[in-house]
Motif scaffolding. Structure first.
Motif, PDB file in Angstrom:
ATOM      1  N   ARG A  12       0.826  -1.214   0.000  1.00 53.15           N
ATOM      2  CA  ARG A  12       0.000   0.000   0.000  1.00 53.15           C
ATOM      3  C   ARG A  12       0.863   1.268   0.000  1.00 53.15           C
ATOM      4  N   ARG A  15       3.325   1.546  -3.319  1.00 53.86           N
ATOM      5  CA  ARG A  15       2.608   1.970  -4.514  1.00 53.86           C
ATOM      6  C   ARG A  15       2.165   3.426  -4.401  1.00 53.86           C
ATOM      7  N   ASP A  51      -6.644   0.617  -8.031  1.00 47.88           N
ATOM      8  CA  ASP A  51      -6.584   0.747  -6.582  1.00 47.88           C
ATOM      9  C   ASP A  51      -7.988   0.980  -6.036  1.00 47.88           C
TER      10      ASP A  51
END
Length: 338
Positions: A12, A15, A51
């Motif tokens: 998390r 990225r 996402d």
């Protein structure tokens, strides 16, 4: 002058770091040339493009010759489980796996790699704990291994510091309401350490251990023993909050307290205030380290203050990692760290 950047661990936060560099158009300052992540490159590519929290990636992401190509920039992908065995030929590495110690990071510093930025509080023996917007001017050329604290310490420390400076902190307590994390199961499952973390992340509010108070003491050592911290995971996917309660030495009025909050926001671009009746979802993809909810903050009997602080625990923190890397890059380009 552009610094070559590597990211170790592409979950998390990893990225979000790359995405923040792209969204802020910083590639000419921070060129990501290498990512080390155990997952297959096809999964890496897919999760960067799509996402669930922050939406689709604002650019092109493709795979070419076992490399990730982002907006035409080629990024080498490795899958090395042993961080100390990585062959690193960059200026700065951001450690986002959560599994690399300060000593392991220190073994890699040298040659072309001048700095490792660790995306957690790490051990006290790091060369520097950097809360960007608070103490970045203290970074020196000897600081090879730098902890960037946690999302919670980035949100809390500037607020505690200004309250102590203006009114004196006698004692205080912080309660973090933190969104669910990837060490929690979707449905009940076994956990090696914490029986509470065996329970479904989406069905319960779950108390967890936190060392946030020790993180505060590292940068504000004169407050040691005066603060207590606790944390509860809540069934949301992103955005967290801290309720800070402080007993002050000097008497404080509501007007003085509000002025203090405004002064903090005016002097620190990474802190914001909100006067609207908002909920946690309204702070998704907010780049600030902290947003102070003024209507939910209070003064009680002139010596007790309560502050509610919102923060996007992914995006806000990832942006501080980028700011920290950019700060190091700028000093390198000026020859101050070479």
């Amino acid at each position: 002058m552009s610094a070559q950047l590597a990211i170790n661990g592409f979950g998390r936060i990893g990225r979000s770091v790359l995405r923040a560099i792209v969204e802020r158009d910083l590639w000419h300052h921070l060129a990501v040339v290498s990512i080390n992540e155990l997952a297959p490159i096809e999964t890496i590519c897919h999760l960067l493009k799509y996402d669930s929290t922050h939406g689709r990636f604002p650019g092109s992401v493709v795979i070419e010759d076992n490399c990730l190509v982002v907006n035409g920039h080629v990024i080498n992908i490795t899958h090395e489980a042993d961080f100390t065995a990585l062959q690193i030929d960059v200026d700065v590495l951001i450690e986002c796996s959560g599994s690399v110690s300060a000593e392991e990071a220190r073994r890699q510093v040298g040659g072309s790699l001048k700095h490792v930025l660790i995306s957690n509080p790490s051990q006290p023996d790091v060369d520097r704990t950097l809360i960007y917007g608070f103490n970045q001017d203290q970074v020196t050329r000897q600081d090879g291994v730098i902890s960037c604290g946690s999302c919670t310490s980035n949100a809390l420390i500037p607020m505690v510091a200004v309250l102590d400076e203006q009114f004196g902190v006698v004692a205080g307590s912080s309660l973090t309401l933190h969104s669910a994390m990837n060490d929690q199961p979707v449905i009940d499952a076994y956990h090696d350490v914490d029986l509470r973390l065996t329970r479904s992340a989406m069905q319960s509010m779950i108390p967890v251990e936190t060392a946030l108070d020790r993180g505060v003491y590292r940068l504000l050592p004169h407050l040691e023993g005066r603060l207590h911290s606790s944390s509860i995971r809540v069934p949301t996917s992103n955005v967290s909050a801290i309720e800070l309660t402080v007993q002050t030495d000097r008497a404080i009025t509501r007007g003085a307290f509000t002025a203090c909050l405004q002064q903090l926001a005016d002097s620190n671009q990474y802190i914001s205030i909100s006067t609207e009746p908002l909920a946690s979802c309204d702070f998704i993809h907010d780049h600030h380290s902290a947003v102070i909810d003024v209507p939910q903050s209070a003064v009680v009997n002139h010596h007790l203050v309560k502050v509610l602080i919102w923060f996007d625990n992914e995006w806000g923190y990832a942006n501080r990692l980028v700011d920290s890397a950019l700060h190091v890059q700028q000093m390198i380009s000026l020859g101050e760290l070479t």
